[in-house]
Every structure is written in structure tokens, then in C-alpha cells.
Design a protein around this motif. Structure first.
Motif, mmCIF file in Angstrom:
data_model
loop_
_atom_site.group_PDB
_atom_site.id
_atom_site.type_symbol
_atom_site.label_atom_id
_atom_site.label_comp_id
_atom_site.label_asym_id
_atom_site.label_seq_id
_atom_site.Cartn_x
_atom_site.Cartn_y
_atom_site.Cartn_z
ATOM 1 N N LYS A 153 60.426 -31.644 46.539
ATOM 2 C CA LYS A 153 61.345 -30.666 47.142
ATOM 3 C C LYS A 153 60.618 -29.625 47.977
ATOM 4 C CE LYS A 153 64.647 -31.525 43.637
ATOM 5 N NZ LYS A 153 63.748 -32.149 42.652
ATOM 6 N N PHE A 154 61.208 -29.384 49.121
ATOM 7 C CA PHE A 154 60.734 -28.330 50.014
ATOM 8 C C PHE A 154 61.736 -27.196 49.825
ATOM 9 C CE2 PHE A 154 58.135 -28.261 54.121
ATOM 10 C CZ PHE A 154 58.070 -26.876 54.148
ATOM 11 N N VAL A 155 61.331 -26.118 49.159
ATOM 12 C CA VAL A 155 62.262 -25.066 48.769
ATOM 13 C C VAL A 155 62.182 -23.911 49.769
ATOM 14 C CG1 VAL A 155 62.850 -23.423 46.945
ATOM 15 C CG2 VAL A 155 61.996 -25.717 46.352
ATOM 16 N N VAL A 156 63.326 -23.567 50.348
ATOM 17 C CA VAL A 156 63.398 -22.470 51.318
ATOM 18 C C VAL A 156 64.140 -21.318 50.650
ATOM 19 C CG1 VAL A 156 64.327 -21.765 53.561
ATOM 20 C CG2 VAL A 156 63.497 -24.119 53.239
ATOM 21 N N LEU A 157 63.547 -20.137 50.642
ATOM 22 C CA LEU A 157 64.204 -19.003 49.988
ATOM 23 C C LEU A 157 64.557 -17.905 50.972
ATOM 24 C CD1 LEU A 157 62.110 -18.342 46.727
ATOM 25 C CD2 LEU A 157 64.013 -19.931 47.058
ATOM 26 N N SER A 158 65.724 -17.277 50.701
ATOM 27 C CA SER A 158 66.101 -16.038 51.390
ATOM 28 C C SER A 158 65.474 -14.862 50.665
ATOM 29 C CB SER A 158 67.613 -15.845 51.316
ATOM 30 O OG SER A 158 68.281 -16.784 52.073
ATOM 31 N N ALA A 159 65.713 -13.687 51.216
ATOM 32 C CA ALA A 159 65.348 -12.448 50.518
ATOM 33 C C ALA A 159 66.337 -12.221 49.378
ATOM 34 C CB ALA A 159 65.431 -11.291 51.503
ATOM 35 N N LEU A 160 65.945 -11.444 48.363
ATOM 36 C CA LEU A 160 66.880 -11.088 47.295
ATOM 37 C C LEU A 160 68.100 -10.424 47.924
ATOM 38 C CD1 LEU A 160 64.701 -9.358 44.533
ATOM 39 C CD2 LEU A 160 64.519 -11.657 45.440
ATOM 40 N N SER A 161 69.285 -10.670 47.361
ATOM 41 C CA SER A 161 70.498 -10.123 47.984
ATOM 42 C C SER A 161 70.378 -8.605 48.113
ATOM 43 C CB SER A 161 71.745 -10.496 47.185
ATOM 44 O OG SER A 161 71.566 -10.167 45.841
ATOM 45 N N GLY A 162 70.794 -8.092 49.226
ATOM 46 C CA GLY A 162 70.731 -6.642 49.484
ATOM 47 C C GLY A 162 69.448 -6.197 50.163
ATOM 48 N N THR A 163 68.385 -7.006 50.058
ATOM 49 C CA THR A 163 67.097 -6.543 50.591
ATOM 50 C C THR A 163 67.092 -6.477 52.118
ATOM 51 O OG1 THR A 163 65.823 -7.267 48.675
ATOM 52 C CG2 THR A 163 64.634 -7.090 50.759
ATOM 53 N N THR A 164 67.612 -7.505 52.781
ATOM 54 C CA THR A 164 67.579 -7.488 54.256
ATOM 55 C C THR A 164 68.355 -6.280 54.781
ATOM 56 O OG1 THR A 164 67.410 -9.873 54.218
ATOM 57 C CG2 THR A 164 67.995 -8.888 56.324
ATOM 58 N N ASN A 165 69.522 -6.010 54.173
ATOM 59 C CA ASN A 165 70.282 -4.824 54.594
ATOM 60 C C ASN A 165 69.495 -3.553 54.326
ATOM 61 O OD1 ASN A 165 72.421 -6.337 55.455
ATOM 62 N ND2 ASN A 165 73.639 -6.055 53.605
ATOM 63 N N ALA A 166 68.833 -3.485 53.169
ATOM 64 C CA ALA A 166 68.059 -2.279 52.833
ATOM 65 C C ALA A 166 66.915 -2.088 53.828
ATOM 66 C CB ALA A 166 67.525 -2.388 51.408
ATOM 67 N N LEU A 167 66.243 -3.179 54.206
ATOM 68 C CA LEU A 167 65.134 -3.077 55.161
ATOM 69 C C LEU A 167 65.651 -2.632 56.530
ATOM 70 C CD1 LEU A 167 63.190 -6.299 54.105
ATOM 71 C CD2 LEU A 167 62.398 -3.936 53.805
ATOM 72 N N LEU A 168 66.786 -3.179 56.938
ATOM 73 C CA LEU A 168 67.349 -2.781 58.232
ATOM 74 C C LEU A 168 67.728 -1.301 58.216
ATOM 75 C CD1 LEU A 168 69.456 -5.937 59.113
ATOM 76 C CD2 LEU A 168 67.501 -5.045 60.399
ATOM 77 N N SER A 169 68.202 -0.843 57.073
ATOM 78 C CA SER A 169 68.589 0.556 56.978
ATOM 79 C C SER A 169 67.350 1.470 57.023
ATOM 80 C CB SER A 169 69.421 0.725 55.704
ATOM 81 O OG SER A 169 69.376 2.010 55.228
ATOM 82 N N ILE A 170 66.249 1.025 56.431
ATOM 83 C CA ILE A 170 64.985 1.771 56.552
ATOM 84 C C ILE A 170 64.595 1.841 58.034
ATOM 85 C CG2 ILE A 170 62.490 1.690 56.030
ATOM 86 C CD1 ILE A 170 63.387 0.278 53.315
ATOM 87 N N GLY A 171 64.736 0.717 58.716
ATOM 88 C CA GLY A 171 64.430 0.659 60.151
ATOM 89 C C GLY A 171 65.289 1.632 60.949
ATOM 90 N N GLU A 172 66.568 1.742 60.584
ATOM 91 C CA GLU A 172 67.464 2.680 61.292
ATOM 92 C C GLU A 172 66.953 4.109 61.134
ATOM 93 O OE1 GLU A 172 69.908 1.975 63.378
ATOM 94 O OE2 GLU A 172 69.391 -0.134 63.004
ATOM 95 N N SER A 173 66.550 4.452 59.902
ATOM 96 C CA SER A 173 66.035 5.824 59.682
ATOM 97 C C SER A 173 64.797 6.058 60.535
ATOM 98 C CB SER A 173 65.676 6.042 58.213
ATOM 99 O OG SER A 173 66.807 5.844 57.407
ATOM 100 N N LEU A 174 63.911 5.056 60.594
ATOM 101 C CA LEU A 174 62.673 5.233 61.364
ATOM 102 C C LEU A 174 62.960 5.359 62.857
ATOM 103 C CD1 LEU A 174 60.342 2.810 59.396
ATOM 104 C CD2 LEU A 174 60.209 5.313 59.477
ATOM 105 N N LYS A 175 63.925 4.573 63.316
ATOM 106 C CA LYS A 175 64.277 4.650 64.740
ATOM 107 C C LYS A 175 64.814 6.041 65.075
ATOM 108 C CE LYS A 175 66.298 0.489 64.994
ATOM 109 N NZ LYS A 175 67.342 -0.444 65.396
ATOM 110 N N ALA A 176 65.525 6.624 64.097
ATOM 111 C CA ALA A 176 66.110 7.945 64.335
ATOM 112 C C ALA A 176 65.105 9.065 64.072
ATOM 113 C CB ALA A 176 67.334 8.118 63.437
ATOM 114 N N GLY A 177 63.851 8.707 63.756
ATOM 115 C CA GLY A 177 62.822 9.721 63.500
ATOM 116 C C GLY A 177 62.971 10.371 62.123
#
Ligand code: ADP
Ligand code: ASP
Ligand code: MG
Length: 441
Positions: A31-55
Motif C-alpha cells: 500500500k502507498f498511503v497518502v495522508l492529509s493534515a489532521l482535520s482543522g490544521t490546514t485552516n489553522a495554518l491559513l489563519s496564521i498566514g492571514e495574521s502574518l499578512k496583516a502584520g
């Protein structure tokens, strides 16, 4: 070899990671196993990015520590031994120190945002592999960033992926379990990039095609493709079999269970795709392959965020070449058209990418009359077996929608799709009306 992809909810709790270990090791199949991020993590990372973009660096650092705390407690339940836990802690310390380092880069650009969002899959796969090792399962972690690549148009480079994977697998051809990250890839500049939201499905299918897998399995939190959107409609039910074409239409037109492009590589190489439920592995799920069934209406999906453009020829009847001139403009601006409806002197088209809509309108206006674009539209796509000699299909669909204003209709492009455009405010009503009118539920 089979490719098995587990989505965010399937890896989102320590006990779920334990269950997927049991699932992938239940038999001796490779088996070739492909995994996503833990649920909620991608949204949390994007939200961190939003804060950084806004300074807002302080806010970003708080969000980072909040996310880190979630991983700290996750680890304590994931690992059974102190060696396992130490390994897990080392992984998250490394990744979180990289995440913190991104807050010091100024300005915070799209390049950093993509590096940040890739951390979700980098974390989940390393944590899972360490768990497998701890349990005595020797798994090889293949870094997706070394074989998954997109071109300048954001299209995956299948030849490259195939060649790279072949090279990387050669010394490990007999390994029982291979693990890799979904979603993430590199772009032609060598930077970290991704296959857009929900992209782990696409990763699985690209790998499945590239290695000519026996089957691609997409494991998620529902028992297969349902006949309608279960988030909006009650009484939906799983469909046992779909053809590649039917599944591709449903995915493209909004069935969130699959990334819109998932079916393309699988269909190209004829690799069957099976949708399975991690929470109920015994459920049969949905098999997507070549085989068709006679059922007339199979499923309905809806795609939001659509814009309709209404274009009228300045010349009167018989304006040949008109359509070519219109579509050349969309091509030049790399803007795909989803639906079209034409009359002798007018064309209506829908697009979902409006980044170039001003430029497109400007060029069209040199030889067309244009109405104001209509935003907030939804395409409803009805999929089934609509062979040309079957009477009453369009009538049944329109009858089900008789109380709802329909803006455009497209029927006959293939024998298995009827699409309609309506304002998004009618979407829920339309999906429910179709459920009653077409599926008698
Ligand atoms: P994963 O994180 O495993 O990739 P997703 O959330 O992306 O899972 O996809 C699964 C979800 O898709 C289901 O929980 C369901 O709410 C939603 N969904 C939307 N349309 C459909 C459909 N036609 N059939 C099944 N699920 C659907
Ligand atoms: N983690 C990515 C997302 O949330 C990719 C995926 O889950 O398929 O969009
Ligand atoms: Mg998904």
C-alpha cells in the motif's frame, strides 16, 4: 500495489490513526498511503498566514502556540512508548520551530504562505510513520516534495511524477507500506506549492495513475458518494457504482467528497477508484470504474461561486466566427468556461475564476454588447444515464424545479449530464426539490 488516501478526519484523532494502522496492515497487500493534515490544521495554518499578512505577529504567534498545544496532547495519546513519544516530540519541535521562523520573514508573501500550509501534511505523515515504527511496522516515508510537481499553469506534470516515482521506488519495490503527503508539491521555480484545497485526493489519484496502481481508495468520513449533498439535503444515500465520467462530473461540479480533478489521472490509466468510510470500513462505499448501471438519475451536485456573462453579437444573424472569437479570449486569459447557452446572436457563459473578468469584458466589448456580469450563481449538475432516446428526462428535472427561477440550462453535451444555473439563494431549495422529484426520497 494500491494507493490508499486518508483525509483530515481519518487522521484527526489519535485513535483514528491507530485504526488506519490496523486497516493498512490487515492484509499483506502493498500500500502507498497518502495522508492529509489532521482535520482543522490546514485552516489553522491559513489563519496564521492571514495574521502574518496583516502584520499581526503577536496574534500569529499565539495561534501557533495554540496549534502546538493541540499537537502536544495528540502525541500523548498517539504513542504507546516513551521512545515513540520522544520521536513524536522531536518531529513537532522541528516543524513548529520552522513555522515560528516564518514569522520573522518580512514581507510575508505567498511563497511563505505555501510553505506554512504544507506543514500540515509534513506533520501528519511523520507522526504517523513514527507511530508505525513504534508498532513494529516498517514503513518508508517518501517526501512528496521530491516527486510531486506542477507546471507553470498549475497542472501536475504526470511524466515527471511517473519518472521520479519509478526512480524512488526502485530500491524499495518490495516495501509493504509506503507513506507520503497529500496536497503538497513543488512548482517550476522549485518552491513549495500545493494542489489547492482538498488536494490530497488528487495526489492519491496522480500516484495511482503514475504507478498504474491496482486500485485507488479514498478513505473519508462518509460511506461513499451520495446521490445529493448530505450537508444540505436530508435522506441522501450512497451510490454503489459510478462511471469515471459520472464521478468526474460530480466532483467537478461540487461533490466535496472528491477534489474536482481527482478522476482525471485515474480515468487516463483505467485505475478504479473506491470511496470508503474510515468510521465504518465494512460499508461497501462507492466503486468508480468503467461499468455503468441503467439507473436514469444517479446523483446531483452543486458548485457555488459561479459568475454568468451575457454576450450579444453586434452584428445580426449568421455571424459565423463569433463563437471562436469569444472563446479565444477566454483561452488567452486562461479562464475555463463551465457552461454555455447560445442563441443565434447571443451567448451566455459561466466561469468560476473571475481574476481576469475585467480584461475579458474589455476585449469582448470591442465586438459585443455585454450585460453586467451576474455573481453569486450556482451550477446544479444532474448526473445519470440520459441516452438520447429516453423521453421525459429534461421534463422531470424541470418539473422538480418548477417553483425556482432557472437562469441557464445545458443538456446534450454528453449523455449523462444536465446542468442548470440559478442564483445561489435557491441552491438549498433546488437540491431538496430535486431529491424529491428525481429520487423519490
Ligand atoms: P476528507 O477530509 O476526508 O478529504 P472531505 O470533507 O473533503 O473529507 O469530504 C467528505 C465530505 O464531503 C463528507 O463529510 C460530506 O459532508 C461531503 N460531501 C459533499 N457532497 C457529497 C456527496 N455527494 N457524497 C458524499 N459526501 C459529500
Ligand atoms: N489538507 C488539505 C486541505 O485541507 C488537503 C486535503 O485535506 O486534501 O485542503
Ligand atoms: Mg477532502
Amino acid at each position: 500495489m494500491q494507493v490508499w488516501k486518508f483525509g483530515g478526519t481519518s487522521v484527526g484523532k489519535p485513535e483514528r490513526m491507530h485504526s488506519i494502522r490496523e486497516l493498512i496492515t490487515a492484509d499483506a497487500g502493498q500500500k502507498f498511503v497518502v495522508l492529509s493534515a489532521l482535520s482543522g490544521t490546514t485552516n489553522a495554518l491559513l489563519s496564521i498566514g492571514e495574521s502574518l499578512k496583516a502584520g499581526q505577529d503577536e496574534e500569529a504567534l499565539e495561534k501557533i502556540e495554540h496549534l502546538k498545544a493541540h499537537y502536544d496532547s495528540f502525541l500523548r495519546e498517539l504513542y504507546k512508548t516513551s521512545e515513540g513519544l520522544a520521536k513524536g516530540q522531536q518531529i513537532i519541535e522541528n516543524e513548529f520551530s520552522f513555522i515560528r521562523s516564518l514569522t520573522r520573514i518580512k514581507p510575508f508573501t505567498l511563497k511563505q504562505e505555501k510553505e506554512l500550509v504544507a506543514e500540515g501534511e509534513l506533520l501528519s505523515t511523520q507522526m504517523f510513520q513514527a507511530h508505525l515504527e513504534e508498532m513494529g511496522v516498517h514503513a518508508l516515508l517518501l517526501p512528496a516534495l521530491e516527486f510531486m510537481r506542477i507546471d507553470a499553469d498549475n497542472e501536475p506534470e504526470l511524466d515527471y511524477i511517473e519518472r521520479k516515482l519509478r526512480e524512488m521506488l526502485r530500491p524499495h519495490g518490495d516495501k509493504h507500506i509506503l507513506v507520503t503527503q497529500g496536497f503538497i508539491c513543488r512548482n517550476p521555480r522549485g518552491e513549495v506549492d500545493n494542489l489547492k484545497r482538498g488536494g490530497s485526493d488528487y495526489t492519491a489519484s496522480l500516484i495511482g495513475g503514475a504507478i498504474r496502481a491496482e486500485e485507488i481508495q479514498i478513505w473519508t468520513d462518509i460511506d461513499g458518494m451520495h446521490n445529493n449533498d448530505p450537508r444540505i439535503v436530508r435522506n441522501t444515500y450512497p451510490i454503489r457504482e459510478l462511471t469515471f465520467e459520472e464521478a468526474a462530473e460530480l466532483a467537478y461540479f461540487g461533490a466535496k467528497i472528491l477534489h474536482p480533478s481527482t478522476i482525471t489521472p485515474a480515468r487516463k490509466f483505467g485505475v478504479p477508484v473506491r470511496l470508503k468510510n474510515t468510521m465504518d470500513p465494512a460499508a461497501p462505499g462507492t466503486l468508480i470504474a468503467d461499468k455503468t448501471t441503467d439507473q436514469v438519475f444517479k446523483a446531483v451536485a452543486a458548485k457555488d461561486g459561479i459568475t454568468a456573462l451575457y454576450i450579444h453579437s453586434l452584428r445580426m444573424l449568421n455571424a459565423y466566427g463569433f463563437l471562436r472569437r469569444i472563446f479565444e479570449i477566454f483561452e488567452r486569459f486562461k479562464t475555463p468556461v463551465d457552461m454555455i447557452a447560445t442563441s443565434e446572436v447571443s451567448v451566455s457563459v459561466t466561469i468560476d475564476d473571475i481574476t481576469k473578468v475585467k480584461e475579458i469584458q474589455a476585449e469582448l466589448s470591442t465586438f459585443c454588447d455585454l450585460e453586467e456580469p451576474e455573481y453569486d450563481q450556482t451550477i446544479i449538475c444532474v448526473v445519470g444515464n440520459f441516452s438520447a432516446d429516453k423521453p421525459g428526462i429534461a421534463a422531470q428535472v424541470l418539473n422538480a424545479l418548477k417553483g425556482i427561477p432557472v437562469r441557464m440550462i445545458s443538456y446534450g453535451g454528453t449523455e449523462h449530464n444536465l446542468s442548470l444555473l440559478l442564483h445561489s439563494r435557491y441552491k438549498a431549495e433546488a437540491l431538496n426539490a430535486l431529491n424529491e422529484g428525481l429520487f423519490n426520497v
